[in-house]
Design a protein around this motif. Structure first.
Motif, short mmCIF file in Angstrom:
data_model
loop_
_atom_site.label_atom_id
_atom_site.label_comp_id
_atom_site.label_asym_id
_atom_site.label_seq_id
_atom_site.Cartn_x
_atom_site.Cartn_y
_atom_site.Cartn_z
N MET A 65 -0.86 3.48 13.08
CA MET A 65 0.26 2.63 12.71
C MET A 65 0.67 2.88 11.26
O MET A 65 -0.16 2.98 10.37
N CYS A 68 4.84 -2.22 10.48
CA CYS A 68 4.81 -3.30 11.48
C CYS A 68 5.89 -4.32 11.13
O CYS A 68 6.07 -4.69 9.96
N VAL A 77 5.35 -2.13 16.32
CA VAL A 77 4.48 -1.28 15.50
C VAL A 77 5.03 0.14 15.56
O VAL A 77 5.30 0.68 16.62
#
Length: 394
Positions: A65, A68, A77
């Motif tokens: 990731m 977010c 994400v």
């Protein structure tokens, strides 16, 4: 708490999403307990009291990731799929109930998808249908359903067909398909075998949905007539000549034999439409460059008109071809988005394949056994029993 997503690749669980967690806080202990180990990344949106709540978990070796974004009804994400270095975003959605609130959610999702500027996979409970047959007893779409359907098309998303069930939500006699997964065209180009199926409902009123990238060997492809053939000046003449040349044989055998020259003719005349269109574009550009340099006369003008005419013909042929192959219910007349139709057609081919069959009460996944069972079924179905000989007395 109900599961709405289980992203799998090669039978391995890589990502898990939960909608309506009804949890105001989620701890690492909670996540590790659900996932089964500590090698997990996660993000969540807290519930409002005992309502709502979103949780998204993934294998750290599968997804990295980078960003977010959160809202009370969606969780996004953005990052990289590590196996193939593919930039993408996963967006988990819990749809609103009222029309005005739904419009706000669609607008927010459009903004987030534009902000990420990568391939997207949206999944969750959208609390809306896009076809009448997705809700029992419905014969017309509501205004909000029409708006949702238009939003999907405007976003350039492909709504993945679910392969093993018609509805995903049940309450008493009511049932609808409101849980869905939608992906961008770029996603399907990277993962052309993306498929969607349902899981066991258990005690929940929603079925979990499972997104897989699963490659299957297909069987022989059936012969079909293509609408684009009839736009070619020599098609009907070729068919008449080949048909006469086959002589006096049974009609079905004649049709089967005709498929060979038809396939050869298609390859010669329609085998590379993209290259034909590209070459015409290049020729038109050369003419434009000559005109830009001052070399313009009646011959140049006639040449350009002829090229444009041929270009239009081939573009229409390509559009007709992919519209027919896709049989998209989203298709609008003369919508030139052939890339969209191409990916819809690919999705239809994926989901029309039989990857499992119940034979004598047992679920069979072996492709060879499935093919034999299908062949034997139709052989028995269309078997003609011998009729007794009937005679006449004079």
């Amino acid at each position: 708490m109900r599961m709405v997503k289980d992203l799998k690749r090669k039978n391995r669980l890589n990502m898990l999403s939960l909608v309506e967690t009804k949890r105001q806080s989620v701890t690492r202990f909670d996540v590790s307990k659900i996932w089964g180990n500590d090698c997990v990344g996660w993000e969540y949106v807290e519930s409002t009291g005992a309502s709502g709540g979103l949780l998204l978990m993934w294998d750290n070796g599968f997804f990295d990731m980078r960003n977010c974004y959160k809202n009370e009804r969606w969780l996004c994400v953005e990052g990289v799929l590590l196996q193939n270095n593919f930039n993408c975003a996963f967006i988990l959605v819990y749809g609103a109930h009222l029309r005005d609130e739904k419009l706000v959610v669609w607008e927010e999702l459009s903004y987030i998808a534009g902000l990420c500027q990568v391939s997207c996979c949206l999944i969750g409970d959208f609390n809306e249908i896009i076809h009448c047959d997705e809700r029992r007893g419905t014969d017309r779409l509501s205004v909000s359903a029409e708006e949702f359907k238009n939003w999907i098309q405007d976003m350039g998303l492909v709504d993945l067909p679910i392969t093993d069930r018609k509805f995903t939500w049940f309450r008493g006699r009511s049932c609808s398909r409101i849980d869905r997964a939608m992906v961008s065209l770029e996603w399907l180009e990277e993962f052309p075998e993306t498929r969607l199926r349902g899981g066991p409902r258990g005690l929940s009123d929603h079925c979990p949905i499972i997104v897989e990238d699963k490659r299957l060997r297909g069987g022989p492809r059936p012969f079909r007539s293509l609408d684009s053939w009839f736009t070619h000046e020599g098609f009907l003449r070729m068919v008449k000549e080949e048909w006469r040349g086959l002589g006096d044989v049974q009609f079905t055998d004649k049709l089967k034999a005709l498929s060979v020259p038809l396939g050869r003719w298609h390859k010669d005349n329609f085998g590379d439409m993209d290259n034909k269109i590209l070459k015409l574009e290049e020729e038109i550009k050369k003419i434009d460059d000559r005109v830009g340099d001052g070399a313009y006369d009646e011959t140049v003008d006639a040449r350009r008109k002829a090229l444009v005419t041929w270009y239009e013909k081939w573009y229409v042929r390509k559009e007709l071809h992919w519209k027919q192959m896709s049989r998209s219910r989203h298709a609008r007349d003369m919508d030139k988005n052939t890339r969209y139709f191409h990916n819809i057609a690919s999705a239809r081919r994926r989901n029309n394949r039989v990857d499992a069959l119940v034979i004598n009460g047992r679920m069979i996944r072996n492709q060879a056994r499935i093919k034999l069972a299908i062949r034997d079924f139709y052989k028995d179905l269309y078997h003609q029993e011998k009729s007794p000989f009937v005679g006449f007395r004079e």
